[in-house]
Design a protein around this motif. Structure first.
Motif, PDB file in Angstrom:
ATOM      1  N   ASN A 275      19.587 -23.010  28.948  1.00 15.82           N
ATOM      2  CA  ASN A 275      19.264 -23.196  27.531  1.00 15.82           C
ATOM      3  C   ASN A 275      17.783 -23.046  27.239  1.00 15.82           C
ATOM      4  O   ASN A 275      17.331 -23.320  26.123  1.00 15.82           O
ATOM      5  CB  ASN A 275      19.744 -24.581  27.074  1.00 15.82           C
ATOM      6  CG  ASN A 275      21.246 -24.730  27.181  1.00 15.82           C
ATOM      7  OD1 ASN A 275      21.983 -23.822  26.807  1.00 15.82           O
ATOM      8  ND2 ASN A 275      21.710 -25.849  27.710  1.00 15.82           N
ATOM      9  N   ASP A 276      17.018 -22.631  28.234  1.00 18.35           N
ATOM     10  CA  ASP A 276      15.578 -22.423  28.039  1.00 18.35           C
ATOM     11  C   ASP A 276      15.363 -21.202  27.132  1.00 18.35           C
ATOM     12  O   ASP A 276      16.050 -20.189  27.274  1.00 18.35           O
ATOM     13  CB  ASP A 276      14.904 -22.183  29.396  1.00 18.35           C
ATOM     14  CG  ASP A 276      13.393 -22.223  29.308  1.00 18.35           C
ATOM     15  OD1 ASP A 276      12.804 -21.257  28.770  1.00 18.35           O
ATOM     16  OD2 ASP A 276      12.796 -23.203  29.779  1.00 18.35           O
ATOM     17  N   PRO A 277      14.424 -21.284  26.205  1.00 17.64           N
ATOM     18  CA  PRO A 277      14.156 -20.140  25.312  1.00 17.64           C
ATOM     19  C   PRO A 277      13.872 -18.840  26.063  1.00 17.64           C
ATOM     20  O   PRO A 277      14.221 -17.758  25.581  1.00 17.64           O
ATOM     21  CB  PRO A 277      12.931 -20.600  24.518  1.00 17.64           C
ATOM     22  CG  PRO A 277      13.024 -22.093  24.513  1.00 17.64           C
ATOM     23  CD  PRO A 277      13.623 -22.467  25.828  1.00 17.64           C
ATOM     24  N   CYS A 278      13.269 -18.935  27.244  1.00 13.74           N
ATOM     25  CA  CYS A 278      12.965 -17.722  28.015  1.00 13.74           C
ATOM     26  C   CYS A 278      14.229 -17.041  28.524  1.00 13.74           C
ATOM     27  O   CYS A 278      14.238 -15.828  28.743  1.00 13.74           O
ATOM     28  CB  CYS A 278      12.049 -18.057  29.193  1.00 13.74           C
ATOM     29  SG  CYS A 278      10.368 -18.516  28.722  1.00 13.74           S
TER      30      CYS A 278
ATOM     31  N   ILE B   7      17.229 -17.365  26.861  1.00 11.02           N
ATOM     32  CA  ILE B   7      18.002 -16.966  25.675  1.00 11.02           C
ATOM     33  C   ILE B   7      17.371 -15.768  24.979  1.00 11.02           C
ATOM     34  O   ILE B   7      18.057 -14.831  24.574  1.00 11.02           O
ATOM     35  CB  ILE B   7      18.118 -18.159  24.705  1.00 11.02           C
ATOM     36  CG1 ILE B   7      18.929 -19.284  25.366  1.00 11.02           C
ATOM     37  CG2 ILE B   7      18.754 -17.724  23.388  1.00 11.02           C
ATOM     38  CD1 ILE B   7      18.935 -20.575  24.585  1.00 11.02           C
ATOM     39  N   ASN B   8      16.047 -15.779  24.857  1.00 11.37           N
ATOM     40  CA  ASN B   8      15.337 -14.727  24.120  1.00 11.37           C
ATOM     41  C   ASN B   8      14.615 -13.794  25.091  1.00 11.37           C
ATOM     42  O   ASN B   8      13.397 -13.885  25.268  1.00 11.37           O
ATOM     43  CB  ASN B   8      14.336 -15.354  23.143  1.00 11.37           C
ATOM     44  CG  ASN B   8      14.999 -16.349  22.204  1.00 11.37           C
ATOM     45  OD1 ASN B   8      16.037 -16.065  21.616  1.00 11.37           O
ATOM     46  ND2 ASN B   8      14.399 -17.526  22.072  1.00 11.37           N
TER      47      ASN B   8
ATOM     48  N   SER C 115      12.933 -10.386  26.597  1.00  9.42           N
ATOM     49  CA  SER C 115      12.111  -9.313  26.028  1.00  9.42           C
ATOM     50  C   SER C 115      11.697  -8.376  27.155  1.00  9.42           C
ATOM     51  O   SER C 115      11.883  -8.694  28.335  1.00  9.42           O
ATOM     52  CB  SER C 115      10.864  -9.916  25.360  1.00  9.42           C
ATOM     53  OG  SER C 115       9.972 -10.425  26.346  1.00  9.42           O
TER      54      SER C 115
ATOM     55  N   SER D 278       9.885 -10.049  29.939  1.00 11.09           N
ATOM     56  CA  SER D 278      10.535 -11.135  30.690  1.00 11.09           C
ATOM     57  C   SER D 278      10.444 -10.894  32.195  1.00 11.09           C
ATOM     58  O   SER D 278      10.619  -9.776  32.678  1.00 11.09           O
ATOM     59  CB  SER D 278      12.006 -11.264  30.292  1.00 11.09           C
ATOM     60  OG  SER D 278      12.142 -11.689  28.957  1.00 11.09           O
TER      61      SER D 278
ATOM     62  N   TRP E  53      14.125 -14.537  34.796  1.00  7.21           N
ATOM     63  CA  TRP E  53      14.859 -14.872  33.576  1.00  7.21           C
ATOM     64  C   TRP E  53      16.009 -13.894  33.321  1.00  7.21           C
ATOM     65  O   TRP E  53      17.049 -14.269  32.785  1.00  7.21           O
ATOM     66  CB  TRP E  53      13.903 -14.912  32.386  1.00  7.21           C
ATOM     67  CG  TRP E  53      12.912 -16.029  32.506  1.00  7.21           C
ATOM     68  CD1 TRP E  53      11.569 -15.932  32.712  1.00  7.21           C
ATOM     69  CD2 TRP E  53      13.208 -17.431  32.456  1.00  7.21           C
ATOM     70  NE1 TRP E  53      11.002 -17.175  32.797  1.00  7.21           N
ATOM     71  CE2 TRP E  53      11.982 -18.115  32.638  1.00  7.21           C
ATOM     72  CE3 TRP E  53      14.377 -18.164  32.275  1.00  7.21           C
ATOM     73  CZ2 TRP E  53      11.902 -19.506  32.642  1.00  7.21           C
ATOM     74  CZ3 TRP E  53      14.301 -19.554  32.287  1.00  7.21           C
ATOM     75  CH2 TRP E  53      13.079 -20.204  32.465  1.00  7.21           C
TER      76      TRP E  53
ATOM     77  N   ARG F 194      19.796 -15.176  33.131  1.00  9.46           N
ATOM     78  CA  ARG F 194      20.631 -14.848  31.979  1.00  9.46           C
ATOM     79  C   ARG F 194      21.935 -14.188  32.437  1.00  9.46           C
ATOM     80  O   ARG F 194      23.016 -14.462  31.898  1.00  9.46           O
ATOM     81  CB  ARG F 194      19.853 -13.924  31.050  1.00  9.46           C
ATOM     82  CG  ARG F 194      20.644 -13.360  29.891  1.00  9.46           C
ATOM     83  CD  ARG F 194      21.099 -14.427  28.888  1.00  9.46           C
ATOM     84  NE  ARG F 194      21.677 -13.764  27.736  1.00  9.46           N
ATOM     85  CZ  ARG F 194      20.981 -13.339  26.687  1.00  9.46           C
ATOM     86  NH1 ARG F 194      19.669 -13.548  26.621  1.00  9.46           N
ATOM     87  NH2 ARG F 194      21.583 -12.743  25.679  1.00  9.46           N
TER      88      ARG F 194
END
Length: 537
Positions: free
Chosen positions: A292-295, A297-298, A300, A303, A307, A311
């Motif tokens: 659930n860490d923003p890194c 989830i989002n 780029s 990244s 990550w 994911r």
């Protein structure tokens, strides 16, 4: 990792013991690392010694000081005939003799001057280790490294006190090597290959030899299925029910013609392993938090591979994994004939490889969707899957936050200072902050000369009181402690430097190899009581 070193020695033999700890890939990371040491103090050279011996790639010493008599007294890498010479050059030359595979160099320049004239100098290093810096210069260095996301380890020996602080923006760990990890056996949710193999064995028709050499994992599986058939598909839920399952297994041990129980070690192992084998398959809370860490989830194009891998595993868990992480693919040692043990092992390996294949497809899809110009190797994906239950992330606070009275972790400082015994190691952190502030005000450390000890006690007491007040705390530090640290006179004892050198080198290796979890973020050693203390500030 190349097989031969510069000396012609086989590295597999030379580094055999450490290869067992962090493997070839860990050693390769170490051999590619570039370490910078600020100041060749006794503590600093001890740290480098413990990095050079295992084969760090290269090191650079930045130190503009000349060797003094006090340096020779506590530093084994400096000698009396070198007094007056460059401390960086002399230490580098002697340290270089420890390992032919390591390259060393030096900068005979004051760190403060280097920071002002050429801050880009530090960009090329994997990690920077700082010793013997004033608070002001340390904060300048920390700010430069923080902006470049270069890890910094601050280490010092002050009398009988050892101190270490790790400063790293984000450090990801795939191989955390937990001490007490449960085996990933999946007996609560057996996969097809395991079911097929276990169901192919009929223990009732086995001869004595085969019965006593059936892997205990198969035995537990068999009796667990029997239990479930008798309890509406539910496994043992509590201590009493697990003991009942153990009794069922115990009754399965064969008896000879005289009615005496046979000696079947595999059944004994099964009984002992019931509690461990019935641990439910679940995702650790630390991994759930990372999902659930923003890194994660989002993502780029910027990244990190970590990550993207995380994911991919998250998507696997939510789909093909049915709420479970990829299978680790290993089983413990057990009493069994080699043929059936290998067959059982292959069942786990086969399922683990299937999980890796699914996640590999997800990784490649994510990389393509991000238009990321890097690739993640199959070996990296397999390693991540195998350790997916143990991945960790470390995010330290910056030194600027710690040295700001508005953002420092005053809650933990206050709770430790108000400890009932009043002897928490947190006192030594406060004392070290006090002596650093003393240096900023008087350009010297308290108690440098014997006749200065008593006057400096009162000066330091006032500085520490002011510091604690700035933090919004009401605690006091006993005058005995203040008097003792003034008696130290900023002396650096070699025994303390040696201990801290070993501790600090261990943390540096953790950061370089990406294995094991480093401290988060402050470590204090009290040599008087032989105690240590870690806290996040």
């Amino acid at each position: 990792m190349s097989a031969k070193g510069k000396s012609g020695l086989d590295k597999n033999n030379k580094y055999d013991r450490q290869l067992r700890l962090w493997g070839d890939h860990g050693q390769t990371s170490l051999e590619q690392a570039r370490v910078c040491l600020i100041n060749a103090t006794a503590t600093g050279t001890e740290i480098l010694k413990n990095l050079i011996l295992p084969g760090v790639g290269s090191f650079t010493i930045v130190d503009g000081n000349k060797i003094k008599g006090e340096d020779v007294g506590n530093n084994f890498f400096l000698s009396q005939e070198n007094i007056g010479e460059s401390r960086a050059k002399t230490a580098m030359e002697l340290l270089n003799e420890l390992n032919d595979d390591v390259n060393g160099c030096y900068e005979d320049e004051n760190p403060e001057t280097l920071l002002e004239n050429n801050p880009e100098f530090f960009k090329k290093f994997t990690i920077v280790v700082a010793t013997g810096l004033s608070e002001r210069v340390l904060l300048q260095l920390a700010d430069v490294l923080w902006q470049q996301s270069i890890p910094l380890l601050v280490c010092r020996s002050y009398g009988f006190i050892g101190y270490m602080r790790l400063v790293v923006k984000e450090h990801t760990v795939i191989e955390s090597h937990p001490d007490n990890a449960h085996e990933d056996l999946r007996l609560d949710r057996p996969f097809p290959a395991l079911v097929k193999y276990c169901d192919s064995l009929n223990m009732d028709t086995m001869n004595k030899k085969d019965h006593s050499h059936t892997p205990w994992l198969v035995i537990i599986y068999k009796y667990l299925q029997q239990w479930k058939n008798e309890h509406n598909g539910s496994p043992p839920q509590n201590y009493k029910e697990k003991n009942q399952l153990k009794q069922m297994i115990r009754e399965g041990i064969r008896k000879n013609e005289d009615g005496i129980t046979e000696d079947e070690e595999n059944f004994d192992e099964a009984i002992k392993s019931v509690n461990m084998a019935l641990v439910p398959t679940r995702i650790p809370s630390e991994v759930e938090k990372l999902f659930n860490d923003p890194c994660a989830i989002n993502l780029s194009p910027e990244s990190k591979p970590f990550w993207i891998l995380l994911r991919s595993v998250k998507e696997f868990v939510e789909n093909e994994g049915n709420g479970a992480l990829p299978l680790r693919g290993s089983i413990p040692d057990m009493t069994a004939d080699s043929g059936r043990y290998i067959q059982l092992q292959n069942a786990y390996i086969e399922q683990a490889n299937k999980d890796v294949a699914v996640i590999t497809d997800k990784v490649n899809m994510l990389i393509n969707s991000l238009a990321k110009g890097v690739s993640i190797s199959d070996q990296e994906i397999k390693l991540f899957c195998k350790n997916s239950a143990f991945v960790r992330i470390l995010r330290c606070t910056s030194l600027a936050e710690e040295y700001n009275s508005q953002t420092i972790n005053t809650q933990d400082i206050g709770s430790h200072l108000e400890d009932e015994d009043g002897d928490s190691e947190m006192i030594f952190y406060v004392l070290l902050r006090g002596v650093d502030r003393f240096y900023e005000e008087y350009n010297r450390y308290p108690g440098g000369d014997n006749d200065q000890v008593e006057p400096d006690v009162q000066l330091l007491k006032g500085i520490i009181s002011k510091l604690i007040h700035e933090w919004g705390l009401t605690s006091n530090v006993k005058e005995d402690y203040i008097h003792e640290i003034c008696r130290y006179g900023a002396s650096e004892l070699h025994t303390i430097a040696s201990i801290m050198g070993g501790c600090a080198a261990q943390e540096v290796i953790k950061v370089i190899t990406g294995q094991f979890v480093p401290i988060d973020n402050t470590f204090i050693y009290n040599a008087v009581k032989q105690t240590s203390f870690a806290v996040k500030l």
